[in-house]
Design a protein around this motif. Structure first.
Motif, PDB file in Angstrom:
ATOM      1  N   LEU A  13      37.203 -11.381 -17.507  1.00  0.00           N
ATOM      2  CA  LEU A  13      36.963 -10.687 -16.239  1.00  0.00           C
ATOM      3  C   LEU A  13      35.473 -10.439 -16.036  1.00  0.00           C
ATOM      4  CD1 LEU A  13      39.412  -9.695 -14.393  1.00  0.00           C
ATOM      5  CD2 LEU A  13      40.006 -10.292 -16.718  1.00  0.00           C
ATOM      6  N   THR A  14      35.022 -10.629 -14.808  1.00  0.00           N
ATOM      7  CA  THR A  14      33.612 -10.420 -14.475  1.00  0.00           C
ATOM      8  C   THR A  14      33.406  -9.616 -13.190  1.00  0.00           C
ATOM      9  OG1 THR A  14      33.436 -12.479 -13.187  1.00  0.00           O
ATOM     10  CG2 THR A  14      32.992 -12.630 -15.566  1.00  0.00           C
ATOM     11  N   ARG A  15      34.483  -9.407 -12.407  1.00  0.00           N
ATOM     12  CA  ARG A  15      34.333  -8.790 -11.087  1.00  0.00           C
ATOM     13  C   ARG A  15      35.292  -7.609 -10.921  1.00  0.00           C
ATOM     14  NH1 ARG A  15      35.048 -13.044  -6.411  1.00  0.00           N
ATOM     15  NH2 ARG A  15      37.187 -12.996  -7.230  1.00  0.00           N
ATOM     16  N   GLU A  16      34.843  -6.621 -10.153  1.00  0.00           N
ATOM     17  CA  GLU A  16      35.663  -5.441  -9.904  1.00  0.00           C
ATOM     18  C   GLU A  16      36.995  -5.806  -9.263  1.00  0.00           C
ATOM     19  OE1 GLU A  16      31.477  -3.854 -10.174  1.00  0.00           O
ATOM     20  OE2 GLU A  16      32.458  -5.611  -9.268  1.00  0.00           O
ATOM     21  N   GLN A  17      36.973  -6.649  -8.243  1.00  0.00           N
ATOM     22  CA  GLN A  17      38.216  -6.958  -7.522  1.00  0.00           C
ATOM     23  C   GLN A  17      39.224  -7.668  -8.409  1.00  0.00           C
ATOM     24  OE1 GLN A  17      35.103  -8.111  -6.866  1.00  0.00           O
ATOM     25  NE2 GLN A  17      35.146  -9.989  -5.608  1.00  0.00           N
ATOM     26  N   ASP A  18      38.723  -8.402  -9.400  1.00  0.00           N
ATOM     27  CA  ASP A  18      39.645  -9.071 -10.313  1.00  0.00           C
ATOM     28  C   ASP A  18      40.259  -8.090 -11.300  1.00  0.00           C
ATOM     29  OD1 ASP A  18      38.959 -11.363  -8.974  1.00  0.00           O
ATOM     30  OD2 ASP A  18      37.605 -12.110 -10.529  1.00  0.00           O
ATOM     31  N   VAL A  19      39.461  -7.131 -11.768  1.00  0.00           N
ATOM     32  CA  VAL A  19      40.006  -6.080 -12.627  1.00  0.00           C
ATOM     33  C   VAL A  19      41.105  -5.326 -11.886  1.00  0.00           C
ATOM     34  CG1 VAL A  19      39.491  -3.895 -13.789  1.00  0.00           C
ATOM     35  CG2 VAL A  19      37.902  -5.823 -13.990  1.00  0.00           C
ATOM     36  N   SER A  38      28.968 -18.327 -23.146  1.00  0.00           N
ATOM     37  CA  SER A  38      30.139 -18.485 -22.294  1.00  0.00           C
ATOM     38  C   SER A  38      29.789 -18.301 -20.825  1.00  0.00           C
ATOM     39  CB  SER A  38      31.214 -17.476 -22.677  1.00  0.00           C
ATOM     40  OG  SER A  38      32.276 -17.485 -21.734  1.00  0.00           O
ATOM     41  N   GLN A  39      30.423 -19.085 -19.971  1.00  0.00           N
ATOM     42  CA  GLN A  39      30.241 -18.922 -18.530  1.00  0.00           C
ATOM     43  C   GLN A  39      30.961 -17.679 -18.008  1.00  0.00           C
ATOM     44  OE1 GLN A  39      31.263 -23.313 -17.835  1.00  0.00           O
ATOM     45  NE2 GLN A  39      29.791 -22.924 -16.207  1.00  0.00           N
ATOM     46  N   ARG A  40      31.745 -17.058 -18.864  1.00  0.00           N
ATOM     47  CA  ARG A  40      32.420 -15.811 -18.490  1.00  0.00           C
ATOM     48  C   ARG A  40      31.723 -14.596 -19.106  1.00  0.00           C
ATOM     49  NH1 ARG A  40      36.358 -19.547 -20.032  1.00  0.00           N
ATOM     50  NH2 ARG A  40      37.677 -20.287 -18.316  1.00  0.00           N
ATOM     51  N   SER A 192      41.596 -19.175 -18.223  1.00  0.00           N
ATOM     52  CA  SER A 192      41.394 -20.281 -17.278  1.00  0.00           C
ATOM     53  C   SER A 192      42.630 -20.537 -16.420  1.00  0.00           C
ATOM     54  CB  SER A 192      41.021 -21.556 -18.028  1.00  0.00           C
ATOM     55  OG  SER A 192      42.047 -21.952 -18.916  1.00  0.00           O
ATOM     56  N   GLY A 193      43.804 -20.206 -16.927  1.00  0.00           N
ATOM     57  CA  GLY A 193      45.038 -20.470 -16.192  1.00  0.00           C
ATOM     58  C   GLY A 193      45.243 -19.620 -14.961  1.00  0.00           C
ATOM     59  N   VAL A 194      44.382 -18.608 -14.747  1.00  0.00           N
ATOM     60  CA  VAL A 194      44.482 -17.779 -13.542  1.00  0.00           C
ATOM     61  C   VAL A 194      43.137 -17.746 -12.807  1.00  0.00           C
ATOM     62  CG1 VAL A 194      46.390 -16.362 -14.390  1.00  0.00           C
ATOM     63  CG2 VAL A 194      44.029 -15.673 -14.900  1.00  0.00           C
ATOM     64  N   GLU A 195      42.382 -18.838 -12.928  1.00  0.00           N
ATOM     65  CA  GLU A 195      41.042 -18.860 -12.340  1.00  0.00           C
ATOM     66  C   GLU A 195      40.900 -19.833 -11.174  1.00  0.00           C
ATOM     67  OE1 GLU A 195      37.972 -17.522 -15.888  1.00  0.00           O
ATOM     68  OE2 GLU A 195      38.431 -19.654 -15.683  1.00  0.00           O
ATOM     69  N   ILE A 196      39.958 -19.495 -10.312  1.00  0.00           N
ATOM     70  CA  ILE A 196      39.462 -20.417  -9.286  1.00  0.00           C
ATOM     71  C   ILE A 196      38.324 -21.232  -9.879  1.00  0.00           C
ATOM     72  CG2 ILE A 196      38.350 -20.581  -7.016  1.00  0.00           C
ATOM     73  CD1 ILE A 196      39.615 -17.776  -6.439  1.00  0.00           C
ATOM     74  N   SER A 197      37.442 -20.541 -10.584  1.00  0.00           N
ATOM     75  CA  SER A 197      36.354 -21.143 -11.359  1.00  0.00           C
ATOM     76  C   SER A 197      36.086 -20.202 -12.518  1.00  0.00           C
ATOM     77  CB  SER A 197      35.102 -21.334 -10.500  1.00  0.00           C
ATOM     78  OG  SER A 197      34.655 -20.082  -9.984  1.00  0.00           O
ATOM     79  N   ILE A 200      35.976 -16.338 -12.300  1.00  0.00           N
ATOM     80  CA  ILE A 200      36.437 -15.914 -10.975  1.00  0.00           C
ATOM     81  C   ILE A 200      37.949 -16.105 -10.924  1.00  0.00           C
ATOM     82  CG2 ILE A 200      36.212 -16.205  -8.493  1.00  0.00           C
ATOM     83  CD1 ILE A 200      33.638 -15.292  -9.938  1.00  0.00           C
ATOM     84  N   LYS A 201      38.678 -15.007 -10.843  1.00  0.00           N
ATOM     85  CA  LYS A 201      40.128 -15.068 -10.936  1.00  0.00           C
ATOM     86  C   LYS A 201      40.785 -15.265  -9.576  1.00  0.00           C
ATOM     87  CE  LYS A 201      39.674 -14.190 -15.311  1.00  0.00           C
ATOM     88  NZ  LYS A 201      39.617 -15.288 -16.280  1.00  0.00           N
ATOM     89  N   CYS A 202      41.949 -15.927  -9.621  1.00  0.00           N
ATOM     90  CA  CYS A 202      42.796 -16.117  -8.437  1.00  0.00           C
ATOM     91  C   CYS A 202      43.897 -15.066  -8.496  1.00  0.00           C
ATOM     92  CB  CYS A 202      43.392 -17.526  -8.436  1.00  0.00           C
ATOM     93  SG  CYS A 202      44.642 -17.780  -7.148  1.00  0.00           S
ATOM     94  N   HIS A 203      43.926 -14.190  -7.535  1.00  0.00           N
ATOM     95  CA  HIS A 203      44.865 -13.073  -7.575  1.00  0.00           C
ATOM     96  C   HIS A 203      46.307 -13.543  -7.453  1.00  0.00           C
ATOM     97  CE1 HIS A 203      41.386 -10.200  -6.259  1.00  0.00           C
ATOM     98  NE2 HIS A 203      41.127 -10.894  -7.346  1.00  0.00           N
ATOM     99  N   GLU A 204      46.541 -14.600  -6.706  1.00  0.00           N
ATOM    100  CA  GLU A 204      47.896 -15.141  -6.587  1.00  0.00           C
ATOM    101  C   GLU A 204      48.358 -15.742  -7.913  1.00  0.00           C
ATOM    102  OE1 GLU A 204      51.542 -15.792  -5.216  1.00  0.00           O
ATOM    103  OE2 GLU A 204      49.967 -14.655  -4.190  1.00  0.00           O
ATOM    104  N   LYS A 205      47.470 -16.431  -8.613  1.00  0.00           N
ATOM    105  CA  LYS A 205      47.829 -16.990  -9.926  1.00  0.00           C
ATOM    106  C   LYS A 205      48.117 -15.889 -10.937  1.00  0.00           C
ATOM    107  CE  LYS A 205      45.381 -21.433  -9.648  1.00  0.00           C
ATOM    108  NZ  LYS A 205      44.307 -22.280 -10.252  1.00  0.00           N
ATOM    109  N   ILE A 206      47.375 -14.785 -10.848  1.00  0.00           N
ATOM    110  CA  ILE A 206      47.645 -13.650 -11.736  1.00  0.00           C
ATOM    111  C   ILE A 206      49.065 -13.145 -11.513  1.00  0.00           C
ATOM    112  CG2 ILE A 206      47.065 -11.239 -12.212  1.00  0.00           C
ATOM    113  CD1 ILE A 206      44.124 -11.999 -11.612  1.00  0.00           C
ATOM    114  N   LYS A 207      49.450 -12.961 -10.247  1.00  0.00           N
ATOM    115  CA  LYS A 207      50.803 -12.500  -9.939  1.00  0.00           C
ATOM    116  C   LYS A 207      51.847 -13.488 -10.443  1.00  0.00           C
ATOM    117  CE  LYS A 207      49.372 -10.139  -5.675  1.00  0.00           C
ATOM    118  NZ  LYS A 207      49.498 -10.168  -4.201  1.00  0.00           N
ATOM    119  N   GLN A 208      51.596 -14.782 -10.247  1.00  0.00           N
ATOM    120  CA  GLN A 208      52.548 -15.806 -10.691  1.00  0.00           C
ATOM    121  C   GLN A 208      52.690 -15.804 -12.209  1.00  0.00           C
ATOM    122  OE1 GLN A 208      50.762 -19.303  -8.991  1.00  0.00           O
ATOM    123  NE2 GLN A 208      51.898 -19.147  -7.074  1.00  0.00           N
ATOM    124  N   PHE A 209      51.574 -15.607 -12.893  1.00  0.00           N
ATOM    125  CA  PHE A 209      51.608 -15.598 -14.356  1.00  0.00           C
ATOM    126  C   PHE A 209      52.425 -14.414 -14.862  1.00  0.00           C
ATOM    127  CE2 PHE A 209      50.026 -14.667 -18.607  1.00  0.00           C
ATOM    128  CZ  PHE A 209      50.019 -15.931 -19.191  1.00  0.00           C
TER     129      PHE A 209
END
Length: 230
Positions: A13-19, A38-40, A192-197, A200-209
């Motif tokens: 995690l790197t961003r408030e909205q993703d947390v 690391s890029q993260r 990586s499985g819940v990321e856009i890059s 940077i996390k994808c909130h929809e992928k987080i929910k799906q996971f």
């Protein structure tokens, strides 16, 4: 027979909205990579800012790779509730010297090589760890997005395990069903499985996971294994 429900850690995690999205989705732990290559990577100070958003009972995890002890101690002073994840070449004594709860990563070879990794001995060597995290052994450390061959793990490991490495909502159910019977308890860790890059996390992928993990627990329950709700 009873088992614990599958715990979920979202890492990198790197961003408030993703947390906030991870917390809203129901994850149990949030991981922060404090490893400059690391890029993260985030600094300990930045991790502390992000941790301040966590509610009670969501655990921050700080990931280090071959980091000097004094740097880890300094980060832990900023985030006293954190669990430390050792992801490098640290020996058992290195991990225990910190005097804090820790998770130890085991780098499982890809392909048929997984059959030759002595996970039973590894868990004995690091018996002081809260859990052993299973990740794919690739060049560099972590975040590869690759899976190892789960079916080649030992049939019985007397340890709490965390399944990691290339997990997505599409394969995590299979991973849980294969690995859960081999361990005392099982958690899962995704980045990586819940990321856009990277980072940077994808909130929809987080929910799906999270939904997929809960579906795996329901399948275990249908197989006559009662899973506590608390």
């Amino acid at each position: 027979m009873t088992i614990e429900r599958t715990r979920i850690k979202i890492c990198g995690l790197t961003r408030e909205q993703d947390v906030d999205a991870v917390v809203a989705a129901g994850a149990d732990a949030v991981g922060f990579v404090i490893y400059p290559p690391s890029q993260r990577n985030v600094s300990a100070e930045r991790a502390a800012e992000l941790v301040s958003r966590l509610p009670a009972f969501v655990t921050p995890v700080l990931l280090f790779v071959n980091e000097p002890l004094e740097n880890i101690q300094a980060a832990c002073r900023l985030i006293p509730t954190a669990v430390v994840q050792f992801h490098g070449d640290e020996a058992p004594a290195d991990c225990q010297r910190l005097g804090r709860p820790f998770i130890r990563a085991a780098r499982i070879p890809l392909g048929d090589g997984a059959a030759f990794f002595d996970l039973v001995k590894y868990t004995q060597d690091f018996k002081a760890a809260q859990a052993i995290l299973l990740d794919a052994h690739v060049e560099g450390f972590g975040g590869s997005g690759k899976t190892f061959n789960w079916s080649l793990l030992p049939p019985s490991v007397n340890a709490h395990l965390v399944l990691s490495g290339g997990l997505t909502h599409a394969n995590v159910i299979d991973g849980i069903l294969q690995v859960r019977p081999r361990a005392k308890t099982l958690a899962v860790d995704v980045s990586s499985g819940v990321e856009i890059s990277k980072g940077i996390k994808c909130h929809e992928k987080i929910k799906q996971f999270v939904a997929a993990v809960r579906a795996a627990d329901e399948q275990l329950a249908r197989n006559h294994v009662r899973i506590p709700t608390t």
